[in-house]
Write an enzyme that holds these catalytic residues in place. Structure first.
Site, short mmCIF file in Angstrom:
data_model
loop_
_atom_site.label_atom_id
_atom_site.label_comp_id
_atom_site.label_asym_id
_atom_site.label_seq_id
_atom_site.Cartn_x
_atom_site.Cartn_y
_atom_site.Cartn_z
N ASP A 23 0.81 -1.22 0.00
CA ASP A 23 0.00 0.00 0.00
C ASP A 23 0.85 1.27 0.00
OD1 ASP A 23 -2.27 -1.49 0.04
OD2 ASP A 23 -2.61 -1.30 2.21
N1 URA Z 1 -1.92 -5.92 3.61
C1 URA Z 1 -2.27 -4.63 3.63
O1 URA Z 1 -3.26 -4.27 4.25
N2 URA Z 1 -1.52 -3.75 2.96
C2 URA Z 1 -0.41 -4.08 2.26
O2 URA Z 1 0.24 -3.23 1.67
C3 URA Z 1 -0.05 -5.43 2.25
C4 URA Z 1 -0.81 -6.33 2.93
#
Ligand code: URA
Length: 257
Positions: A106
């Site tokens: 993310d």
């Molecule tokens: N889970 C999440 O919530 N975000 C990520 O970037 C990776 C796994």
């Protein structure tokens, strides 16, 4: 290419990790130019010698590019962003190979990100059935009790299906000084969007900050946020061995341990 010890040649070619390669040699499964080699001191050159394992030629790892990056927060895991935000391509500069990020992390999360132009390895490592473990360290609101941890291990119904963690432990318990925030470390084998955030939210502990500390065999050792490096040959071998194990596990229908 210079001659190297046979177990190292096998490991670099992604056949198996060095120890396992030694065992394979001792079992008499490897030939060099038609002769069975059972000792560990023998050297060979993967380009000029004919090395076979169980009768199959062992080929040199093709020259792909593999980079491990500590993606900083506020960087998008794409090569181009429609909103003009900073991307991983802006962080990893000066690499001529057409590398791309393997899997997503993310925008607000940081941590290990593999970038490569090796499509087969990338596909094996990200296929949902490959079961490649990813370890996250999440700062969350509140103090998770044993009940919440058990629910996460047992599995939780999310809007896109059931999901669970392979392992979870509390690393820091929320207190007054941490403003009630705790830190958990958890392993998941799926790559669904926002999976960790959604799982922790579902048990009443929203994520405040998220870091991926391991992706398969890769971790953050020796890196700082925004730092990156090319993988060493032995690491590429290990990564490819991991990808090939993931491929086999997927075919057999079980996730990696
Ligand atoms: N889970 C999440 O919530 N975000 C990520 O970037 C990776 C796994």
């Amino acid at each position: 290419m210079p001659s190297e010890r046979l177990q190292k040649v096998l490991a670099n070619a992604g056949v198996a990790a060095r120890r396992k390669a030694e065992a394979i040699i001792l079992e008499g499964r490897v030939t060099v130019n038609g002769k069975v080699v059972r000792e560990l001191g023998v050297k060979a050159d993967i380009e000029t010698d004919r090395i076979e394992l169980d009768g199959q030629r062992v080929e040199a790892v093709k020259t792909s590019t593999y980079i491990v990056l500590w993606k900083p927060a506020r960087v998008v895991t794409t090569l181009q962003d429609e909103f003009n935000r900073r991307t991983v391509a802006d962080v990893v500069r000066g690499v001529t190979a057409r590398i791309y990020p393997v899997g997503r992390l993310d925008y607000d999360a940081d941590g290990v990100l593999l970038m490569t132009d090796d499509g087969a390895t990338a596909a094996a490592l990200t296929h949902p059935g490959g079961g490649v473990p990813k370890i996250y360290r999440a700062k969350i609101r509140g103090r998770p009790g044993e009940g919440a941890l058990e629910s996460l291990r047992a599995g939780i119904e999310l809007e896109d299906g059931r999901a669970s963690v392979i392992d979870i432990r509390v690393v820091e318990t929320g207190n007054h000084a941490s403003r009630g925030h705790s830190v958990v470390e958890l392993t998941v084998v799926e790559g669904r969007n926002h999976l960790v955030k959604r799982l922790l939210e579902a048990v009443g502990h929203p994520v405040v900050a998220l870091r991926r500390i391991r992706f398969g065999p890769l971790d953050l050792e020796g890196l700082k946020p925004g730092g990156w490096r090319h993988l060493r040959k032995d690491e590429v071998g290990r990564l490819r061995a991991f990808a090939s194990a993931a491929r086999k596990k997927r075919k057999a229908g079980k996730p990696m341990p």
